[in-house]
Design a protein around this motif. Structure first.
Motif, PDB file in Angstrom:
ATOM      1  N   GLY A 182     -20.730 -41.389  35.391  1.00 38.68           N
ATOM      2  CA  GLY A 182     -22.003 -41.247  36.077  1.00 38.68           C
ATOM      3  C   GLY A 182     -21.946 -41.546  37.557  1.00 38.68           C
ATOM      4  N   ALA A 183     -20.810 -42.088  38.026  1.00 35.80           N
ATOM      5  CA  ALA A 183     -20.686 -42.388  39.454  1.00 35.80           C
ATOM      6  C   ALA A 183     -20.520 -41.099  40.245  1.00 35.80           C
ATOM      7  CB  ALA A 183     -19.497 -43.317  39.695  1.00 35.80           C
ATOM      8  N   GLU A 184     -19.730 -40.165  39.703  1.00 37.86           N
ATOM      9  CA  GLU A 184     -19.388 -38.906  40.377  1.00 37.86           C
ATOM     10  C   GLU A 184     -18.899 -39.223  41.786  1.00 37.86           C
ATOM     11  OE1 GLU A 184     -19.556 -37.838  37.666  1.00 37.86           O
ATOM     12  OE2 GLU A 184     -21.527 -37.950  36.757  1.00 37.86           O
ATOM     13  N   ILE A 185     -19.646 -38.873  42.816  1.00 40.28           N
ATOM     14  CA  ILE A 185     -19.411 -39.343  44.184  1.00 40.28           C
ATOM     15  C   ILE A 185     -20.660 -40.106  44.614  1.00 40.28           C
ATOM     16  CG2 ILE A 185     -19.137 -38.663  46.610  1.00 40.28           C
ATOM     17  CD1 ILE A 185     -16.563 -38.278  45.123  1.00 40.28           C
ATOM     18  N   LEU A 186     -20.479 -41.333  45.066  1.00 37.74           N
ATOM     19  CA  LEU A 186     -21.611 -42.187  45.435  1.00 37.74           C
ATOM     20  C   LEU A 186     -22.098 -41.833  46.842  1.00 37.74           C
ATOM     21  CD1 LEU A 186     -20.340 -45.574  43.959  1.00 37.74           C
ATOM     22  CD2 LEU A 186     -22.155 -44.105  43.027  1.00 37.74           C
ATOM     23  N   ALA A 187     -22.668 -40.649  46.944  1.00 32.10           N
ATOM     24  CA  ALA A 187     -23.264 -40.171  48.197  1.00 32.10           C
ATOM     25  C   ALA A 187     -24.450 -39.301  47.811  1.00 32.10           C
ATOM     26  CB  ALA A 187     -22.240 -39.379  49.013  1.00 32.10           C
ATOM     27  N   ASP A 188     -25.619 -39.627  48.285  1.00 30.85           N
ATOM     28  CA  ASP A 188     -26.822 -38.935  47.821  1.00 30.85           C
ATOM     29  C   ASP A 188     -26.858 -37.467  48.234  1.00 30.85           C
ATOM     30  OD1 ASP A 188     -27.772 -41.091  46.385  1.00 30.85           O
ATOM     31  OD2 ASP A 188     -28.927 -41.897  48.062  1.00 30.85           O
ATOM     32  N   HIS A 189     -26.250 -37.118  49.390  1.00 33.30           N
ATOM     33  CA  HIS A 189     -26.227 -35.702  49.774  1.00 33.30           C
ATOM     34  C   HIS A 189     -25.371 -34.897  48.800  1.00 33.30           C
ATOM     35  CE1 HIS A 189     -22.643 -37.345  51.889  1.00 33.30           C
ATOM     36  NE2 HIS A 189     -22.114 -36.175  51.606  1.00 33.30           N
ATOM     37  N   TYR A 190     -24.287 -35.500  48.319  1.00 28.16           N
ATOM     38  CA  TYR A 190     -23.448 -34.844  47.313  1.00 28.16           C
ATOM     39  C   TYR A 190     -24.231 -34.680  46.013  1.00 28.16           C
ATOM     40  CZ  TYR A 190     -19.912 -34.537  43.584  1.00 28.16           C
ATOM     41  OH  TYR A 190     -19.199 -34.171  42.464  1.00 28.16           O
ATOM     42  N   ARG A 191     -24.905 -35.735  45.592  1.00 28.89           N
ATOM     43  CA  ARG A 191     -25.615 -35.716  44.315  1.00 28.89           C
ATOM     44  C   ARG A 191     -26.745 -34.683  44.337  1.00 28.89           C
ATOM     45  NH1 ARG A 191     -23.474 -40.290  41.908  1.00 28.89           N
ATOM     46  NH2 ARG A 191     -25.006 -40.664  40.267  1.00 28.89           N
ATOM     47  N   LYS A 192     -27.364 -34.486  45.509  1.00 27.62           N
ATOM     48  CA  LYS A 192     -28.416 -33.478  45.626  1.00 27.62           C
ATOM     49  C   LYS A 192     -27.834 -32.072  45.497  1.00 27.62           C
ATOM     50  CE  LYS A 192     -32.214 -32.001  48.625  1.00 27.62           C
ATOM     51  NZ  LYS A 192     -32.930 -32.251  49.908  1.00 27.62           N
ATOM     52  N   LYS A 193     -26.739 -31.801  46.192  1.00 27.31           N
ATOM     53  CA  LYS A 193     -26.127 -30.469  46.155  1.00 27.31           C
ATOM     54  C   LYS A 193     -25.551 -30.142  44.785  1.00 27.31           C
ATOM     55  CE  LYS A 193     -24.865 -29.943  51.043  1.00 27.31           C
ATOM     56  NZ  LYS A 193     -23.739 -29.802  51.998  1.00 27.31           N
ATOM     57  N   MET A 194     -25.000 -31.142  44.103  1.00 30.29           N
ATOM     58  CA  MET A 194     -24.378 -30.931  42.795  1.00 30.29           C
ATOM     59  C   MET A 194     -25.371 -31.125  41.645  1.00 30.29           C
ATOM     60  SD  MET A 194     -21.285 -29.937  43.275  1.00 30.29           S
ATOM     61  CE  MET A 194     -20.283 -30.269  41.827  1.00 30.29           C
ATOM     62  N   TYR A 224     -13.692 -36.176  41.669  1.00 27.82           N
ATOM     63  CA  TYR A 224     -13.318 -35.552  42.942  1.00 27.82           C
ATOM     64  C   TYR A 224     -12.820 -34.123  42.725  1.00 27.82           C
ATOM     65  CZ  TYR A 224      -8.484 -36.499  41.540  1.00 27.82           C
ATOM     66  OH  TYR A 224      -7.289 -36.529  40.856  1.00 27.82           O
ATOM     67  N   GLY A 225     -12.766 -33.387  43.843  1.00 23.82           N
ATOM     68  CA  GLY A 225     -12.277 -32.016  43.773  1.00 23.82           C
ATOM     69  C   GLY A 225     -13.384 -30.991  43.819  1.00 23.82           C
TER      70      GLY A 225
END
Length: 366
Positions: A182-194, A224-225
């Motif tokens: 559930g961590a994926e990438i800890l960046a909210d801009h990433y989480r919004k796009k993905m 990652y990736g």
């Protein structure tokens, strides 16, 4: 004279000196290590750090992955495991159905149940508690590792309880530790796009902080990736490092490569072996306060996993039995390995296989 080459050599020597002195690496150091093409030197530095912490020991656990439901309210762009309620292939098992599955596959030496599943809003929080309680009552000697921080956040919304109250109820039922998903990438801009429409970065960190405050040891991952930048990956590690400074509650860091949608996807759609090994090594160098970095063979494949054991990894995960989430997204690795295969894999890298429990207590050295 090649000024750029000389500058790169000097920079690598500066970082090597910091590693030797056990000095913490910066974001800029991490960027250099990611960007250099001197993979072997980065791997050597990571191996130096790992052997300082763990010698030549490489750990594994006899475990089984369990999936009570694949019904999920979230629609993460990278997930091919989830289903909507009523969709073909959707399922939600009763505790009794799961017991029947376990009985079919269980080995008496198994020490851990690793539960991953969807965020199913069509059953109450009590369902999830009862699943844990039933497993613990029937297999009291097996450690239950279940429910990512994103799931804990989901349970809090589902039940109206706080994170602490959710965790306490699950712990009372038999939960011992949280996985790192559930961590994926800890960046909210990433989480919004993905389209990571589940716990935010801060919520994920807060769940683990709360668990640590309650005396629970937990795990941390990174996916990652995808669309993330190198800076995003490194800031992910730095946020975990800062929380570890605060609580000391993380057992291991598991970097997982994003899998393509199908096994037929070619090399252009997969994270390269070079990048996988670099990420293992950089993780080991940046996360100086984490005892272990895991090479997850499900995502890496067995051969890259074996090499990763000399690039900073000190854990080869476990037997698993039948993995579903990464394989639903196109992983090419085996769905599980036997104990003998894990021992063979570790010895083949010139390392010492150590069977462990969930908390890295040694069971047997091979």
């Amino acid at each position: 004279m090649n000024i750029a080459l000389d500058s790169e050599k000097r920079r690598m020597l500066e970082i090597a000196d910091k590693v030797e002195r056990e000095e913490r690496l910066t974001l800029e150091d991490g960027l250099f290590l990611y960007q250099t093409d001197d993979l072997l030197r980065v791997g050597q530095l990571a191996d130096q750090v790992n052997q300082r912490k763990n010698g030549k020991n490489v750990y594994f656990v006899q475990n089984m992955s369990l999936y009570f439901t694949n019904v999920c309210e979230a629609h993460c762009a990278f997930c091919h495991f989830r289903r909507d309620q009523g969709e073909e292939g959707a399922y939600t098992l009763t505790p009794e159905e799961m017991l029947a599955y376990i009985k079919e596959h269980f080995d008496p030496e198994m020490r851990e149940f690793h539960i991953s599943q969807g965020h199913n809003p069509h059953v109450p929080f009590d369902y999830y508690v009862e699943c844990i309680r039933t497993l613990k009552e029937n297999y009291p000697h097996v450690t239950i590792k279940a429910h990512t921080a994103a799931e804990i956040d989901f349970f809090a919304r589902l039940s109206g309880l706080t994170y602490r109250e959710v965790l306490q109820r699950l712990m009372d039922a038999g939960l011992s530790t949280l996985p790192g998903g559930g961590a994926e990438i800890l960046a909210d801009h990433y989480r919004k796009k993905m389209k990571v429409d589940k716990a935010t970065s801060e919520q994920w960190l807060e769940v683990h902080r709360t668990a640590h405050e309650m005396g629970m040891k937990t795990h941390a991952t990174m996916l990652y990736g995808g669309i993330e930048s190198l800076e995003d990956r490194l800031m992910h590690m730095i946020q975990l490092r800062e929380l570890q400074d605060e609580t000391g509650g993380f057992l291991v860091f598991i970097p997982n490569a994003l899998q393509p949608a199908r096994t037929t996807m070619g090399l252009k759609r997969r994270v390269s072996a070079f990048e996988n090994l670099k990420t293992i090594a950089v993780s080991r160098l940046m996360l100086d306060n984490f005892p272990h970095i895991k090479a997850y063979f499900i995502n890496l494949g067995t051969q890259i996993t074996q090499i990763a054991l000399t690039f900073g990894a000190s854990d080869a995960h476990g037997t698993i039995v039948k993995e579903r989430i990464s394989h639903s997204a196109g992983a090419l690795s085996p769905e599980g390995l036997t104990k003998d295969e894990l021992v063979h894999l570790i010895k083949g890298a010139g390392r010492i296989p150590v069977e462990r429990d969930t908390f890295y207590n040694e069971i047997k050295v091979y």
